[in-house]
Design an enzyme around this catalytic site. Structure first.
Site, short mmCIF file in Angstrom:
data_model
loop_
_atom_site.label_atom_id
_atom_site.label_comp_id
_atom_site.label_asym_id
_atom_site.label_seq_id
_atom_site.Cartn_x
_atom_site.Cartn_y
_atom_site.Cartn_z
N SER A 85 64.00 13.17 31.77
CA SER A 85 64.19 14.43 32.06
C SER A 85 65.12 15.45 31.17
O SER A 85 65.10 15.21 30.07
CB SER A 85 64.31 14.80 33.75
OG SER A 85 63.77 16.03 33.98
N HIS A 144 56.35 14.12 38.46
CA HIS A 144 57.74 14.03 37.60
C HIS A 144 58.70 13.16 38.45
O HIS A 144 59.62 12.60 37.64
CB HIS A 144 58.20 15.22 37.60
CG HIS A 144 59.54 15.32 36.56
ND1 HIS A 144 59.42 15.36 35.49
CD2 HIS A 144 60.74 15.71 36.83
CE1 HIS A 144 60.47 15.66 34.80
NE2 HIS A 144 61.41 15.55 35.70
N ASP A 187 52.39 15.93 34.03
CA ASP A 187 53.66 16.37 34.42
C ASP A 187 53.89 17.61 33.76
O ASP A 187 53.93 17.46 32.52
CB ASP A 187 54.52 15.21 34.14
CG ASP A 187 55.97 15.41 34.44
OD1 ASP A 187 56.29 16.76 34.71
OD2 ASP A 187 56.86 14.62 34.16
#
Length: 307
Positions: free
Chosen positions: A155, A277, A251
């Site tokens: 991320s 996610h 995602d």
């Protein structure tokens, strides 16, 4: 009489010139080898690898809210549920520290938004993370010139890893590209198809920072201080064949549609995330036959064991 003086003057001038030439030649050849001997080139002293240095350093960059600036990079405690721990713990158990050093990036890892205005902004957080990551790489490369690296992130951490890998691959990073065994990005907000290698199922979208770049002013109302920087100009350069982009289809952080539709909704998704996610450790639909976590562990172990 005048003719004799002229001849004498010429002789003196030639003598001075001859003396100067002799002194110049003597100075320029001082310390040279005996005529006829081949010149021995200087041999640069090779930098030695200290005994304590690892063969490989695995650097892990956690995602938003999964790290802190004060965390212990060898034994991170900031968030016991950090996704990257599912990768780094097995690697620490598999290797001794003198063979593989596992180092977790300690950075603020926050994402200021309308629901948490007191937090550090995304821009400041990732800049801090990138600076610390490059600091670790630079220090280790200078101290342990024989060590090689695997850098991986999730991320926000994936964005940081991708940015640093892009600099290295294009030749203006803190370490040479040939020192990087692989760069692995999971749910990278600047992901684009064809840039890096996708080891999993195909995805048709792009990273949220690319999709939302044209609407950045609107995005700022939800996430102030979060620049949507678009694509990485130049891609990964020399690291193209070992820069791995892993993204779960659907995602919205890494697989956002080009037509963003409701930009405010997309901006809120960046803050709150989505179910996909948060499932990379278990989701069987990202990489056929395995999970993202297991793929990264297996790839890393194979790369280390065959180096």
């Amino acid at each position: 009489m005048r003719k004799s003086l002229t001849v004498a003057a010429v002789v003196i001038v030639l003598a001075v010139i001859g003396l100067g030439a002799f002194q110049y030649f003597n100075a320029s050849t001082e310390g040279s080898l005996v005529p006829g001997e081949p010149e021995v080139p200087e041999i640069a002293e090779e930098l030695a690898q200290p005994d304590w240095c690892p063969d490989v350093e695995f650097i892990s960059a956690p995602g938003s809210w999964e790290s802190s600036a004060e965390d212990d990079p060898i034994n991170p405690q900031a968030n016991q549920w950090s996704y990257m721990l599912s990768i780094t713990k097995p690697l620490q158990e598999a290797y001794t520290p003198d063979h593989v050093k596992v180092w977790t990036l300690p950075y603020t890892a926050q994402f200021k938004n309308i629901n948490s205005k007191e937090e550090m902004s995304y821009d400041d957080s990732r800049n801090e993370g990138a600076s610390k990551l490059k600091g670790e790489l630079g220090y280790m490369h200078e101290t342990c010139p024989g060590t090689k690296y695997i850098i991986a992130g999730f991320s926000q951490g994936a964005v940081i890893v991708g940015d640093v890998a892009s600099e290295i691959g294009q030749g203006h990073g803190v370490i040479p590209a040939d020192k990087v065994m692989g760069a692995i990005m999971v749910a990278d907000g600047r992901r684009e198809n064809g840039v890096g290698v996708n080891p999993g199922n195909p995805v048709s979208g792009v990273g949220a920072e690319i999709a939302l770049e044209p609407l950045e002013r609107l995005v700022q109302t939800v996430v102030p201080g979060a620049s949507m920087r678009g694509v990485r100009e130049g891609g990964f350069g020399e690291l193209q064949d070992r820069a791995f982009q892993i993204c779960a289809p659907g995602d919205s952080i890494c697989d956002a549609p080009y037509d963003v539709g409701n930009a405010l909704e997309r901006a809120h998704e960046m803050v709150g995330g989505n179910d996909l996610h948060s499932m990379y450790a278990t989701n069987p639909d990202v990489i056929p036959g395995t999970t993202t976590t297991q793929w990264i562990i297996d790839w890393s172990r194979n790369a280390i064991d065959t180096m």
